[in-house]
Scaffold this motif. Structure first.
Motif, short mmCIF file in Angstrom:
data_model
loop_
_atom_site.label_atom_id
_atom_site.label_comp_id
_atom_site.label_asym_id
_atom_site.label_seq_id
_atom_site.Cartn_x
_atom_site.Cartn_y
_atom_site.Cartn_z
N ASP A 1 -58.97 -19.52 -31.93
CA ASP A 1 -57.93 -19.97 -33.13
C ASP A 1 -57.48 -21.46 -33.12
O ASP A 1 -57.01 -21.76 -34.10
N ILE A 2 -57.80 -22.17 -31.82
CA ILE A 2 -57.29 -23.42 -31.75
C ILE A 2 -57.98 -24.35 -32.60
O ILE A 2 -57.30 -25.04 -33.38
N GLY A 3 -59.22 -24.25 -33.12
CA GLY A 3 -59.74 -25.13 -33.80
C GLY A 3 -59.29 -24.67 -35.51
O GLY A 3 -59.05 -25.63 -36.31
N ALA A 4 -59.02 -23.58 -35.80
CA ALA A 4 -58.52 -23.18 -36.91
C ALA A 4 -57.12 -23.61 -37.12
O ALA A 4 -56.66 -24.22 -38.26
N ILE A 5 -56.23 -23.73 -36.14
CA ILE A 5 -55.07 -24.39 -36.23
C ILE A 5 -55.09 -26.03 -36.51
O ILE A 5 -54.34 -26.53 -37.46
N ALA A 6 -55.99 -26.57 -35.83
CA ALA A 6 -56.24 -27.73 -36.13
C ALA A 6 -56.53 -28.27 -37.70
O ALA A 6 -56.15 -29.13 -38.14
N TRP A 7 -57.83 -27.56 -38.08
CA TRP A 7 -58.29 -27.75 -39.22
C TRP A 7 -56.99 -27.30 -40.29
O TRP A 7 -56.93 -28.29 -41.40
N GLU A 8 -56.42 -26.24 -40.30
CA GLU A 8 -55.41 -25.98 -41.27
C GLU A 8 -54.45 -26.96 -41.30
O GLU A 8 -53.87 -27.39 -42.32
N ARG A 9 -53.67 -27.40 -40.18
CA ARG A 9 -52.74 -28.51 -40.16
C ARG A 9 -53.23 -29.75 -40.85
O ARG A 9 -52.60 -30.26 -41.63
N TYR A 10 -54.52 -30.15 -40.40
CA TYR A 10 -54.98 -31.33 -41.05
C TYR A 10 -55.11 -31.30 -42.48
O TYR A 10 -54.64 -32.17 -43.11
N SER A 11 -55.60 -30.34 -42.96
CA SER A 11 -55.86 -29.90 -44.33
C SER A 11 -54.57 -29.94 -45.07
O SER A 11 -54.35 -30.57 -46.41
N ARG A 12 -53.60 -29.34 -44.64
CA ARG A 12 -52.09 -29.20 -45.13
C ARG A 12 -51.53 -30.74 -45.36
O ARG A 12 -51.06 -31.31 -46.21
N SER B 1 -43.93 -31.36 -30.58
CA SER B 1 -43.29 -30.07 -30.01
C SER B 1 -42.78 -29.37 -31.12
O SER B 1 -43.14 -28.02 -31.29
N LYS B 2 -41.98 -29.80 -32.21
CA LYS B 2 -41.54 -28.79 -33.30
C LYS B 2 -42.74 -28.45 -33.95
O LYS B 2 -42.52 -27.18 -34.54
N ALA C 1 -54.34 -29.60 -30.14
CA ALA C 1 -54.79 -29.50 -31.37
C ALA C 1 -54.05 -30.17 -32.47
O ALA C 1 -54.47 -30.73 -33.31
N VAL C 2 -52.63 -29.74 -32.36
CA VAL C 2 -51.71 -30.58 -33.53
C VAL C 2 -51.78 -31.87 -33.37
O VAL C 2 -51.57 -32.62 -34.44
N ALA C 3 -51.76 -32.47 -32.20
CA ALA C 3 -51.75 -34.00 -31.87
C ALA C 3 -52.89 -34.43 -32.63
O ALA C 3 -52.96 -35.61 -33.27
N ARG C 4 -54.05 -33.84 -32.12
CA ARG C 4 -55.58 -34.34 -32.79
C ARG C 4 -55.51 -34.24 -34.23
O ARG C 4 -56.23 -35.08 -34.97
N ALA C 5 -54.86 -33.35 -35.06
CA ALA C 5 -54.91 -33.07 -36.37
C ALA C 5 -54.07 -33.89 -36.95
O ALA C 5 -54.24 -34.87 -38.03
N ASP C 6 -52.76 -34.59 -36.31
CA ASP C 6 -51.86 -35.50 -36.60
C ASP C 6 -52.81 -37.09 -36.57
O ASP C 6 -52.58 -37.71 -37.45
N VAL C 7 -53.35 -37.19 -35.57
CA VAL C 7 -54.08 -38.32 -35.59
C VAL C 7 -55.07 -38.56 -36.51
O VAL C 7 -55.14 -39.70 -37.14
N GLU C 8 -56.08 -37.68 -36.79
CA GLU C 8 -56.90 -37.59 -37.97
C GLU C 8 -56.49 -37.71 -39.25
O GLU C 8 -56.82 -38.48 -40.11
N PHE C 9 -55.23 -37.32 -39.34
CA PHE C 9 -54.54 -37.34 -40.72
C PHE C 9 -53.87 -38.79 -40.92
O PHE C 9 -54.10 -39.30 -41.92
N LEU C 10 -53.38 -39.31 -39.80
CA LEU C 10 -52.94 -40.75 -39.95
C LEU C 10 -53.93 -41.59 -40.16
O LEU C 10 -54.00 -42.67 -40.98
N LYS C 11 -55.16 -41.30 -39.76
CA LYS C 11 -56.36 -42.29 -39.97
C LYS C 11 -56.58 -42.19 -41.58
O LYS C 11 -56.77 -43.30 -42.19
N ARG C 12 -56.67 -40.96 -42.17
CA ARG C 12 -57.00 -40.83 -43.55
C ARG C 12 -55.79 -41.33 -44.40
O ARG C 12 -56.20 -42.11 -45.34
N ALA C 13 -54.48 -41.36 -43.90
CA ALA C 13 -53.41 -42.12 -44.79
C ALA C 13 -53.61 -43.50 -44.79
O ALA C 13 -53.38 -44.04 -45.75
N THR C 14 -53.89 -44.05 -43.72
CA THR C 14 -54.20 -45.46 -43.41
C THR C 14 -55.43 -45.97 -44.54
O THR C 14 -55.28 -47.14 -45.03
N GLU C 15 -56.42 -45.38 -44.56
CA GLU C 15 -57.56 -45.53 -45.19
C GLU C 15 -57.19 -45.58 -46.72
O GLU C 15 -57.52 -46.30 -47.52
N ARG C 16 -56.28 -44.52 -46.98
CA ARG C 16 -56.00 -44.44 -48.42
C ARG C 16 -54.96 -45.45 -48.92
O ARG C 16 -55.00 -45.81 -50.05
#
Length: 588
Positions: free
Chosen positions: A75-86, A160-161, A187-202
């Motif tokens: 489930d851990i990878g699914a949590i990371a992927w779904e959060r990143y996608s959202r 945490s939240k 997993a949440v932290a790593r998803a957030d880091v990847e999201f921030l990369k995409r946001a900066t690229e955009r």
């Protein structure tokens, strides 16, 4: 009317809400102390009727969250992927909403034109829209600073939240500080880091970025579930657990629709992997799914996707948006049951996935005075060629259901199916006044649309003059149980034949017009009551609408809206002075 304390209104809203206090042991899971659910009605009685079912759903949800669901390593990878996608999808939506200076100026001009420049609330709304992009950038910057600080405490505080929300969405109970909890936080932290990369690229107009973190890869999920845990297997368990809460025909139709959903996602697809995406795609495919597909010979033996493919060749009409919503509503109780019982992590069919329907566009047209004259001066009422050719003039009098149903509908406002199923014993006297009882009692084939449809309708004096009571007596002496024994239910147990036949008759005598159907009599009856000076709330119970339309409830036998005499007085105000029906009168 006395309402439960959990049914209330929000400030500034006319609608009622269900306000439920979250149990103390679940407050941390939800991150709040109360849940507010709109009951989507301004009527206290309608709110009172709807609230128990929604409250029961919430109680089921509380129970499911207490039971908890184990978070597995997979489930851990699914949590990371779904959060990143959202997060990436949300970023795109926010960018779509960002306005240029010119667009902001246009927005402000529209606001002051609407409410005036001095309106403080208008300025607050404008500021909120104007400053949203800057607030978003600051939130991203703060998150980036915390996650890349190298300080474990700051990272923990930043996520945490979000970790608790991810666990709560899956009804998972994970002890803080445990190995699984730390893995979810990571997993949440790593998803957030990847999201921030995409946001900066955009920000730099680079929209081609993809995750480089090996955890954030779209998982190759298993395609098959073992026998006993597939969609239709669990639907059987759902039926046994919930019981038959509707008519057998309705249960059967709902099961067929769930079978279509199973065919769409794959009949061996693991239930645990169902998501909102599957519902969205199913909804979009239903729009191109043909009507009455199971009854079409060309589709016999085919599955959902095969039927759609075949229909591209033969081009049969497809489902409209309202019917698609009905299909979704048929699937929804099962999906809620799956969620409440821990088979899926969270509810996946929510209100926003239903098609928006223009209710005004659906309204039936009402017969004009000229159209009424044409109809009741037509061969069916003045003499037709034969019982088989009732639309052609002649000297044959037809006095079966085809003659009576339009007249009864005109002077009662009842639904055609309600009239068609009337028993001889349903027409009887109350305090010397002849009335028609609309119920689902006395015969297994009878049904009513809603509980409010159970009601008592006095017989209009015009129907007495036309001979309805004499016809009733003739049916009784002949030993018939029904007022209209010629009418039979269709294969599904519905009373749809009269409507189809009478609508065809309307077309044949030259009244063919879109949305002008036999059901239009019901709307015409309501209009004539309004014309007589009555408010909707004064007569809704006669139409079987209950509080949704009238603020009053009509129940079989108890006459809460007044005596039969008062009801008759209401009915008598409905007049059709443009019609001359004297030639049809029988001696009273």
């Amino acid at each position: 009317m006395s309402l439960a304390t959990y049914i209330t209104k929000r400030n500034g809203s006319a609608r009622y809400y269900l306000r439920v206090t979250i149990p103390s042991d679940l407050i941390e899971v939800y991150g709040k102390r109360e849940i507010w659910k709109s009951l989507r009605t301004a009527s206290p009685t309608e709110a009172k009727a709807q609230a128990p079912a929604i409250l029961a759903e919430l109680q089921d949800e509380f129970s499911a969250r207490r039971r908890g669901r184990e978070i597995l390593a997979d489930d851990i990878g699914a949590i990371a992927w779904e959060r990143y996608s959202r997060l990436v999808a949300k970023d795109e939506r926010l960018r779509d909403r960002e306005l240029t200076e010119n667009e902001l100026d246009q927005l402000w001009n529209l606001i002051i034109k609407e409410v005036g420049e001095e309106d403080h609330e208008a300025w607050r709304i404008y500021q909120h829209i104007r400053d949203e992009p800057e607030r978003y950038r600051k939130t991203r910057a703060a998150l980036h600073a915390a996650l890349t600080s190298g300080d474990a405490n700051k990272v923990h505080q930043a996520v945490s939240k979000s970790v608790e929300r991810e666990l709560a969405a899956r009804y998972a109970k994970v002890e803080a500080g445990s190995s699984i909890h730390r893995k979810v936080a990571n997993a949440v932290a790593r998803a957030d880091v990847e999201f921030l990369k995409r946001a900066t690229e955009r920000d730099g107009m680079d929209w081609g970025g993809v995750p480089t973190d090996p955890m954030l890869k779209r998982e190759q999920k298993p395609k098959h579930a073992v026998a006993g845990s597939r969609i239709m297997d669990l639907y059987g368990q759902f039926e046994r657990n919930k019981g038959a809460t509707k008519k057998a025909d309705t249960n059967d139709q709902n099961k067929k629709i769930v079978q279509l959903f199973a065919e769409f996602v794959g009949e061996t697809f693991p239930v645990s992997e169902l998501s909102r995406r599957h519902i969205t795609e199913f909804r979009d495919q239903l729009i191109i799914f043909p009507k009455m597909a199971r009854q079409v010979a060309e589709f016999r033996g085919m599955k959902f996707k095969e039927i759609i493919a075949k229909n591209r060749e033969i081009g049969r009409k497809t489902l409209d948006e309202r019917t698609v919503n009905k299909y979704l509503s048929a699937v929804n109780p099962f999906l809620r049951w799956l969620s409440s019982n821990g088979y899926i992590s969270a509810p996946i069919l929510t209100d926003d996935l239903y098609n928006a329907i223009d209710t005004e566009a659906r309204k039936y047209k009402v017969f004009t005075s000229d159209q009424l004259k044409t109809l009741f001066a037509s061969p069916l009422f003045r003499g037709c060629q034969s019982a088989d050719e009732i639309h052609k003039p002649g000297n044959v009098e037809v006095r079966d259901w085809r003659y009576w149903l339009p007249l009864v509908a005109l002077f009662s406002g009842a639904r055609l199916g309600e009239i068609a199923q009337l028993l001889v014993d349903d027409v009887r006297q109350i305090d010397g006044i002849w009335c028609a009882y609309v119920t689902d009692q006395g015969d297994d084939e009878k049904s009513i649309k809603t509980k409010n449809a159970r009601r008592v309708i006095p017989i209009h004096p015009e129907l007495v003059k036309l001979g309805l009571l004499k016809m009733r007596e003739a049916q009784r002496k002949a030993g018939h149980k029904r007022m209209f024994p010629e009418i039979k239910v269709d294969a599904r147990g519905h009373w749809g034949v009269p409507s189809k036949e009478l609508n065809k008759y309307i077309d044949r005598i030259g009244l063919k017009e879109k949305k002008l159907v036999i059901h239009s009599f019901r709307h015409l009856f309501a209009d004539r009551l309004r014309l007589a000076g009555h408010l909707d709330r004064d007569f809704g119970f006669i139409l079987g609408h209950g509080d949704k339309k009238a603020g009053i409830t009509g129940h079989y036998g108890s006459l809460p809206q007044g005596t039969a005499k008062r009801r008759l007085k209401l009915i008598q105000t409905v007049k059709f002075e443009e019609l001359d029906l004297k030639q049809l009168y029988l001696d009273a």
